[in-house]
Scaffold this motif. Structure first.
Motif, PDB file in Angstrom:
ATOM      1  N   GLY A  25       0.812  -1.205   0.000  1.00  0.00           N
ATOM      2  CA  GLY A  25       0.000   0.000   0.000  1.00  0.00           C
ATOM      3  C   GLY A  25       0.846   1.255   0.000  1.00  0.00           C
ATOM      4  O   GLY A  25       2.021   1.245   0.388  1.00  0.00           O
ATOM      5  N   THR A  26       0.246   2.363  -0.414  1.00  0.00           N
ATOM      6  CA  THR A  26       0.938   3.643  -0.485  1.00  0.00           C
ATOM      7  C   THR A  26       0.054   4.723   0.130  1.00  0.00           C
ATOM      8  O   THR A  26      -1.115   4.862  -0.233  1.00  0.00           O
ATOM      9  N   GLY A  27       0.599   5.469   1.071  1.00  0.00           N
ATOM     10  CA  GLY A  27      -0.149   6.563   1.676  1.00  0.00           C
ATOM     11  C   GLY A  27      -1.429   6.136   2.350  1.00  0.00           C
ATOM     12  O   GLY A  27      -2.418   6.870   2.338  1.00  0.00           O
ATOM     13  N   GLY A  28      -1.427   4.928   2.928  1.00  0.00           N
ATOM     14  CA  GLY A  28      -2.606   4.425   3.610  1.00  0.00           C
ATOM     15  C   GLY A  28      -3.665   3.860   2.692  1.00  0.00           C
ATOM     16  O   GLY A  28      -4.744   3.478   3.153  1.00  0.00           O
ATOM     17  N   ARG A  29      -3.393   3.793   1.396  1.00  0.00           N
ATOM     18  CA  ARG A  29      -4.345   3.254   0.426  1.00  0.00           C
ATOM     19  C   ARG A  29      -3.793   1.982  -0.189  1.00  0.00           C
ATOM     20  O   ARG A  29      -2.582   1.823  -0.347  1.00  0.00           O
ATOM     21  N   GLN A  30      -4.698   1.080  -0.566  1.00  0.00           N
ATOM     22  CA  GLN A  30      -4.331  -0.100  -1.321  1.00  0.00           C
ATOM     23  C   GLN A  30      -4.603   0.157  -2.810  1.00  0.00           C
ATOM     24  O   GLN A  30      -5.351   1.070  -3.175  1.00  0.00           O
ATOM     25  N   ILE A  31      -4.012  -0.665  -3.662  1.00  0.00           N
ATOM     26  CA  ILE A  31      -4.124  -0.461  -5.105  1.00  0.00           C
ATOM     27  C   ILE A  31      -5.581  -0.476  -5.570  1.00  0.00           C
ATOM     28  O   ILE A  31      -5.970   0.305  -6.443  1.00  0.00           O
ATOM     29  N   GLU A  32      -6.403  -1.315  -4.955  1.00  0.00           N
ATOM     30  CA  GLU A  32      -7.803  -1.386  -5.378  1.00  0.00           C
ATOM     31  C   GLU A  32      -8.569  -0.131  -4.987  1.00  0.00           C
ATOM     32  O   GLU A  32      -9.551   0.232  -5.648  1.00  0.00           O
TER      33      GLU A  32
END
Length: 255
Positions: free
Chosen positions: A145-152
């Motif tokens: 994940g990046t910045g607290g977000r997942q790719i989906e």
């Protein structure tokens, strides 16, 4: 033409849609391309940008501009962090797992609208890991994940479907290594064997392994790989049939 291999290759493979092609539109596109029964196969075209196609991206080494390996796409999963691609894109019998891969969804012309997502783990069938058995040339890949977000969360994800049989209308979007834009083709699947399937459309050269086969309702039912590493000719591409083998592998990757 050489197969589409797992080795990293040299870096160079506007109307926006709000959803995947409907089944009716996809069937019409297949018919317009001459279907799969004519003597001459259709040729892939540059894929216009759309939210659905932004779920497809490049697998490259370290950065979006790094050496290309293959194509991958985001599929729905409970943790919202899963890709599907060909097993030979991420692991070879001789080298093992490829290190430093990143996934860049929606990449085109040097622009990475959603950034690059580092590969965290890979799930392949033991029969691929041990013997590179083309009957198991499918991999599920988790990305960090990046910045607290997942790719989906960033691009959405397509569901996986198994046991759908042959003769389905699909669109196939992928990244040839020699291009900075994705290509796409509307085709119909055919049986290569009871456990492998194919489609005929020109342009699917090195880098397009792992490209998802997406039905009109947005479901992934194949990826370029399997027989002949996905194909010895850019005009014919193959996939392991998505059946219980793939269902079991998806379950392993998500539990």
């Amino acid at each position: 033409m050489a197969p589409r291999p797992a080795r990293p290759a040299s870096a160079a493979r506007t109307a926006s849609l709000t959803a995947p092609l409907s089944a009716a539109l996809l069937l019409a596109a297949v018919a317009a391309c001459g279907g799969q029964d004519d003597r001459t196969a259709p040729t892939a075209e540059v894929a216009q940008q759309s939210p659905a196609r932004d779920r497809v991206g490049t697998l490259s080494v370290h950065t979006a501009q790094g050496p290309r390996a293959c194509t991958a796409s985001v599929v729905h999963s409970p943790a919202r962090n899963l890709l599907v691609t060909a097993a030979h894109c991420v692991q070879s019998h001789e080298v093992g797992l490829l290190d430093g891969l990143v996934f860049t969804p929606g990449y085109r012309n040097g622009y990475s609208p959603y950034g690059s997502w580092p590969v965290q783990s890979v799930t392949v069938d033991p029969r691929w890991a041990e013997d590179a058995d083309p009957e198991y040339d499918v991999a599920f890949v988790t990305v960090r994940g990046t910045g607290g977000r997942q790719i989906e969360d960033a691009v959405g994800g397509n569901p996986i479907a198994t046991g759908k049989g042959f003769g389905l209308a699909v669109s196939v979007t992928g990244y040839p290594n020699e291009s900075d834009e994705p290509i796409t083709c509307a085709v119909r699947t055919r049986s290569q064997s009871p456990t492998q399937e194919r489609f005929d459309c020109g342009g699917y050269t090195d880098g397009t392994s792992g490209s998802p086969w997406v039905t009109g309702d947005g479901t992934v039912i194949g990826v370029i790989g399997g027989y002949e590493g996905g194909g010895n000719s850019p005009d014919t591409s193959y996939s392991v049939t998505f059946d219980q083998r793939v269902a079991d592998l998806y379950r392993q990757a998500t539990t």
